[in-house]
Design a protein around this motif. Structure first.
Motif, mmCIF file in Angstrom:
data_model
loop_
_atom_site.group_PDB
_atom_site.id
_atom_site.type_symbol
_atom_site.label_atom_id
_atom_site.label_comp_id
_atom_site.label_asym_id
_atom_site.label_seq_id
_atom_site.Cartn_x
_atom_site.Cartn_y
_atom_site.Cartn_z
ATOM 1 N N LEU A 170 0.833 -1.200 0.000
ATOM 2 C CA LEU A 170 0.000 0.000 0.000
ATOM 3 C C LEU A 170 0.872 1.257 0.000
ATOM 4 C CD1 LEU A 170 -3.235 0.612 1.942
ATOM 5 C CD2 LEU A 170 -1.385 2.243 2.233
ATOM 6 N N ILE A 171 1.920 1.239 0.826
ATOM 7 C CA ILE A 171 2.802 2.414 0.904
ATOM 8 C C ILE A 171 3.686 2.505 -0.332
ATOM 9 C CG2 ILE A 171 4.725 3.454 2.156
ATOM 10 C CD1 ILE A 171 3.580 2.263 4.730
ATOM 11 N N HIS A 172 4.419 1.428 -0.623
ATOM 12 C CA HIS A 172 5.465 1.476 -1.635
ATOM 13 C C HIS A 172 4.924 1.456 -3.064
ATOM 14 C CE1 HIS A 172 8.711 -0.218 -4.188
ATOM 15 N NE2 HIS A 172 9.517 0.466 -3.390
ATOM 16 N N ASP A 173 3.910 0.640 -3.305
ATOM 17 C CA ASP A 173 3.463 0.437 -4.673
ATOM 18 C C ASP A 173 2.280 1.312 -5.082
ATOM 19 O OD1 ASP A 173 5.410 -1.506 -4.741
ATOM 20 O OD2 ASP A 173 4.036 -3.147 -4.306
ATOM 21 N N VAL A 174 1.486 1.739 -4.094
ATOM 22 C CA VAL A 174 0.311 2.558 -4.419
ATOM 23 C C VAL A 174 0.514 4.015 -4.022
ATOM 24 C CG1 VAL A 174 -2.150 2.907 -3.990
ATOM 25 C CG2 VAL A 174 -1.267 0.586 -4.286
ATOM 26 N N ALA A 175 0.720 4.255 -2.725
ATOM 27 C CA ALA A 175 0.752 5.643 -2.244
ATOM 28 C C ALA A 175 1.971 6.405 -2.742
ATOM 29 C CB ALA A 175 0.700 5.659 -0.722
ATOM 30 N N LEU A 176 3.134 5.777 -2.723
ATOM 31 C CA LEU A 176 4.349 6.453 -3.158
ATOM 32 C C LEU A 176 4.232 6.919 -4.606
ATOM 33 C CD1 LEU A 176 7.256 7.259 -2.405
ATOM 34 C CD2 LEU A 176 8.001 5.008 -3.195
ATOM 35 N N GLN A 177 3.519 6.133 -5.429
ATOM 36 C CA GLN A 177 3.323 6.504 -6.830
ATOM 37 C C GLN A 177 2.014 7.264 -7.057
ATOM 38 O OE1 GLN A 177 5.174 3.335 -9.579
ATOM 39 N NE2 GLN A 177 4.225 2.099 -7.968
ATOM 40 N N ASN A 178 1.289 7.516 -5.954
ATOM 41 C CA ASN A 178 0.054 8.295 -5.992
ATOM 42 C C ASN A 178 -0.925 7.755 -7.031
ATOM 43 O OD1 ASN A 178 -1.542 10.341 -4.916
ATOM 44 N ND2 ASN A 178 -0.916 11.824 -6.473
ATOM 45 N N LEU A 179 -1.157 6.437 -6.975
ATOM 46 C CA LEU A 179 -2.024 5.792 -7.950
ATOM 47 C C LEU A 179 -3.471 5.762 -7.448
ATOM 48 C CD1 LEU A 179 0.331 2.833 -8.923
ATOM 49 C CD2 LEU A 179 -0.232 4.842 -10.310
ATOM 50 N N PRO A 180 -4.427 5.952 -8.349
ATOM 51 C CA PRO A 180 -5.842 6.034 -7.945
ATOM 52 C C PRO A 180 -6.469 4.659 -7.695
ATOM 53 C CG PRO A 180 -5.661 6.355 -10.307
ATOM 54 C CD PRO A 180 -4.250 6.250 -9.791
ATOM 55 N N VAL A 181 -6.115 4.057 -6.605
ATOM 56 C CA VAL A 181 -6.690 2.774 -6.188
ATOM 57 C C VAL A 181 -7.687 3.036 -5.062
ATOM 58 C CG1 VAL A 181 -6.224 0.504 -5.194
ATOM 59 C CG2 VAL A 181 -4.603 1.522 -6.822
ATOM 60 N N VAL A 182 -8.874 2.450 -5.173
ATOM 61 C CA VAL A 182 -9.880 2.565 -4.114
ATOM 62 C C VAL A 182 -9.814 1.314 -3.251
ATOM 63 C CG1 VAL A 182 -12.336 2.706 -3.570
ATOM 64 C CG2 VAL A 182 -11.395 4.012 -5.500
ATOM 65 N N PHE A 183 -9.706 1.500 -1.959
ATOM 66 C CA PHE A 183 -9.748 0.398 -1.003
ATOM 67 C C PHE A 183 -11.093 0.438 -0.287
ATOM 68 C CE2 PHE A 183 -5.280 1.337 -1.618
ATOM 69 C CZ PHE A 183 -4.726 0.075 -1.790
ATOM 70 N N ALA A 184 -11.929 -0.554 -0.559
ATOM 71 C CA ALA A 184 -13.204 -0.689 0.141
ATOM 72 C C ALA A 184 -12.936 -1.534 1.376
ATOM 73 C CB ALA A 184 -14.235 -1.349 -0.755
ATOM 74 N N VAL A 185 -12.768 -0.876 2.512
ATOM 75 C CA VAL A 185 -12.276 -1.520 3.734
ATOM 76 C C VAL A 185 -13.459 -1.979 4.582
ATOM 77 C CG1 VAL A 185 -10.765 -1.271 5.737
ATOM 78 C CG2 VAL A 185 -10.231 -0.055 3.612
ATOM 79 N N ASP A 186 -13.819 -3.222 4.425
ATOM 80 C CA ASP A 186 -14.949 -3.823 5.138
ATOM 81 C C ASP A 186 -14.510 -4.257 6.532
ATOM 82 O OD1 ASP A 186 -17.369 -5.077 5.730
ATOM 83 O OD2 ASP A 186 -17.521 -6.054 3.783
ATOM 84 N N ARG A 187 -15.505 -4.522 7.395
ATOM 85 C CA ARG A 187 -15.261 -5.006 8.765
ATOM 86 C C ARG A 187 -14.378 -4.045 9.558
ATOM 87 N NH1 ARG A 187 -18.210 -8.486 5.551
ATOM 88 N NH2 ARG A 187 -18.540 -10.513 6.565
ATOM 89 N N ALA A 188 -14.543 -2.735 9.335
ATOM 90 C CA ALA A 188 -13.833 -1.749 10.149
ATOM 91 C C ALA A 188 -14.454 -1.718 11.544
ATOM 92 C CB ALA A 188 -13.925 -0.367 9.511
ATOM 93 N N GLY A 189 -13.624 -1.529 12.552
ATOM 94 C CA GLY A 189 -14.108 -1.556 13.926
ATOM 95 C C GLY A 189 -14.184 -2.969 14.465
ATOM 96 N N LEU A 190 -14.888 -3.141 15.581
ATOM 97 C CA LEU A 190 -15.017 -4.469 16.180
ATOM 98 C C LEU A 190 -15.948 -5.336 15.333
ATOM 99 C CD1 LEU A 190 -15.310 -3.707 20.010
ATOM 100 C CD2 LEU A 190 -13.276 -4.211 18.648
ATOM 101 N N VAL A 191 -15.676 -6.650 15.340
ATOM 102 C CA VAL A 191 -16.459 -7.575 14.521
ATOM 103 C C VAL A 191 -17.245 -8.575 15.361
ATOM 104 C CG1 VAL A 191 -14.997 -7.380 12.501
ATOM 105 C CG2 VAL A 191 -14.427 -9.055 14.264
ATOM 106 N N GLY A 192 -17.186 -8.443 16.688
ATOM 107 C CA GLY A 192 -17.996 -9.310 17.534
ATOM 108 C C GLY A 192 -17.407 -10.679 17.744
#
Length: 643
Positions: free
Chosen positions: A415-437
């Motif tokens: 995520l840091i080296h390959d996506v963010a460093l090159q500022n590429l437009p990738v969307v991360f749909a981050v499911d199960r954020a927070g507690l999951v029970g």
């Protein structure tokens, strides 16, 4: 046992499991005859089905490992010999046979036993698991540890065919078959292959070959022949002949190339095959690889026919099976994402959907059906998923990576080296954020705000409800830099979702309630308990929506017009959204009291989601009490005389 077979469970009559009830530890099953082990398998499977139907939990995978678990504890001297269960969602039979039969009634409940192996729970749980592909590395470490300490103990890794798609598993295999100065480890890797049917070769002939190839005679004869031929022109020919001949019988050439002695495939439900083969491999030196074939849901017809839906069911009646709900439940955030993904793909043919082996869990079934050429399930390979998305973005496509918060941790470097460093437009749909029970600490999405907001070029959105989630995804998709949209497991509050693909004002929050004295800045779905608390506190509530970029203008306005600020989030406090607010206030030189509410700096165990949030003080009552404790009674209830 079919779902019609066990009449005692259907009628409510007592089910007789005398043999199982006599097993309180693996030592109790080691003296049993082969015939008794088969009876034990039937009783264990019956108990497992009854137990999981009452508590909910993983079912298909555990029904498939009954005989394998019995054979392992019968042959190996556990816990002295180490058995590591990859992922651990197939370890219920193991828990039942290792003194936790009665505790299964508390499975995944607050204060009860975990749905995964935990070292703190039992000496038989030699390694805590919950994520996949870690077992071979852990068992290899244990094998070398025993070697260094001069202990004659065995290490066994049980890994599924799905988990074997993870790159970490192959890294461990590569290391395990390499001697180096440390020498070769005495370890066994068992591939629990439950994706293929038990074909005709997996029968009497293959059982014989497996026992032959795992026995001393075969190993001695093979090495003896090699020593005789080693210095002759026939050696290389004999070596190639052995490899090709063995390859015609077993599909294990790749594992042999890693340096493991491959045995199998054998029927993982046949104790007459499992026990003697494991006995031979227990005494074998060096790295061994056993391929067993099992069937998910084995012994329960409904689960065999539909292993996906019976993978992790809630409570149900085994005689009837899973029922469809009478009324449509509230839409889940995952369903909102799945529908948005299809709608956006219809509108933009550049969209490509990516999942690391979580098609159903991430809501991508319809997307795969409608857009098969733009759907990629990369297997349990989160690192690859992220860099693969980066490569797509380099070609002008718009990749959307659907991934659980806890699994995105595994692709952090990419995520840091390959996506963010090159500022590429990738969307991360981050499911199960927070507690999951019920799944507990191994699956909790507690850290994504902290580990994402510190990365340059990355934006982080935290929508409060279903409609806002759809708008947040659209907003993220239309950016030209990496964006993560985090949302929780389960249903929202029931806000209707519109069909339009409209956006949120970028980087802007909104005031949802105007009050006095206290301003609550809510991030994500905790907006709604914050609003409930604010009614009693007469507090202002802002739906911040964006963790990064933070709406500093709104924050500063509220800080200057109120006596104190309260931040609320369903993520860890260290490095979280509250920290972002404190940093911004400091930059602007504002000295206003701030109370940050979020998940404490500890691993939160499994249990009912609502109860866990209440224990963390993140329900409406908890938010109210925390504010009162810190800042005193609300201004609206102070009498004019007292004021």
């Amino acid at each position: 046992m079919s779902h019609q077979a066990n009449r005692g469970e259907e009628t409510g009559a007592p089910v007789q499991r005398a043999l199982l009830e006599s097993i309180n530890s693996p030592a109790d099953l080691r003296p049993l005859s082969r015939a008794q082990l088969k009876v034990l398998a039937d009783e264990l499977r019956s108990f497992l089905l009854e137990s999981v139907s009452r508590t909910g939990g993983h079912l298909s995978s555990n029904l498939g490992t009954v005989e394998l678990t019995i054979a392992l504890h019968h042959v190996f001297n556990t816990p002295y010999d180490r058995v590591v269960w990859d992922v651990g969602h197939q370890s219920y039979p193991h828990k039942i046979l290792t003194g936790r039969r009665e505790a299964m009634a508390t499975l995944k409940q607050l204060g009860g036993i975990s749905g995964f192996p935990r070292r703190a729970e039992s000496q038989y749980d030699t390694f805590g698991t919950g994520h996949s592909s870690t077992s071979i590395s852990a068992a290899l470490g244990m094998a070398h540890g025993a070697r260094l300490k001069g202990e004659n103990r065995r290490a066994v890794a049980v890994i599924g065919d799905g988990a074997l798609t993870g790159g970490m598993a192959f890294e461990a295999l590569n290391h395990g078959g390499y001697a180096g100065g440390a020498g070769l480890p005495d370890m066994l890797v068992i591939l629990n292959d439950n994706d293929m049917s038990i074909s005709p070769p997996v029968g009497a002939l293959n059982r014989y070959l497996a026992r032959l190839m795992s026995g001393k005679f075969y190993a001695t004869a093979r090495e003896g022949a090699k020593s005789v031929l080693r210095n002759t022109p026939l050696y290389e020919f004999a070596k190639r002949f052995e490899e090709h001949t063995k390859g015609m019988v077993v599909p294990g050439t790749i594992f042999e190339e890693f340096g493991f002695n491959y045995v199998g495939p054998i029927d993982g439900h046949d104790l007459d095959s499992l026990v003697p083969t494991l006995e031979n491999l227990r005494n074998a030196k060096g790295p061994q690889f056993l391929h067993v074939v099992t069937k998910k849901g084995y012994g329960y017809e409904l689960a065999e026919a539909d292993p996906i839906n019976y993978h992790g069911p809630g409570k149900f009646d085994p005689a009837v099976g899973l029922k469809k709900p009478a009324s449509a439940p509230k839409q889940t955030f995952t369903q909102v994402f799945g529908q948005w993904l299809c709608d956006m793909a219809e509108a933009d043919n550049r969209l490509v959907g990516i999942t690391p082996a979580m098609r159903e869990g991430s809501g991508m079934v319809e997307f795969e059906q409608r857009f098969p050429t733009r759907y990629h399930d990369v297997g349990i390979a989160e690192q690859h998923a992220v860099t693969f998305a980066a490569g797509l973005a380099c070609e002008g496509l718009k990749p959307v990576v659907a991934i659980y918060s806890t699994f995105l941790q595994r692709g952090y470097d990419q995520l840091i080296h390959d996506v963010a460093l090159q500022n590429l437009p990738v969307v991360f749909a981050v499911d199960r954020a927070g507690l999951v029970g019920a799944d507990g600490a191994t699956h909790a999405g507690a850290y994504d705000i902290a580990y994402l907001r510190c990365v340059p070029n990355m934006s982080v959105l935290a929508p409060a409800d279903e409609r806002e989630c759809r708008r947040a995804l659209t907003s993220a998709y239309r950016q030209q830099h990496p964006v993560a949209v985090r949302y929780p497991r389960g249903a929202g509050v029931g806000v209707p979702v519109v069909s339009e693909l409209d956006e949120l004002p970028w980087g802007k929050g909104e005031v949802r309630r105007q009050g006095q004295r206290i301003a609550i800045l809510a991030f994500g779905s905790l907006l709604y308990p914050a609003l409930q608390a604010a009614e009693k506190l007469d507090a202002t509530v802002a739906n911040m929506r964006f963790v990064k970029p933070l709406d500093e203008a709104l924050m500063l306005d509220l800080a200057r017009s109120h006596d104190a600020i309260v931040t609320v989030e369903d993520g860890c406090l260290p490095g979280g959204a509250g920290g972002a607010v404190l940093e911004a206030l400091s930059r602007h030189g504002l000295n206003v009291p701030v109370l940050t509410l979020g998940l404490p700096d500890e691993f939160i165990e499994h249990g009912d989601h609502g109860k866990l949030m209440a224990l963390c003080g993140l329900d409406a009552a908890g938010i109210e009490q925390s504010v009162l404790k810190r800042f005193g009674v609300p201004l609206s209830v102070v009498s004019p005389a007292a004021a």
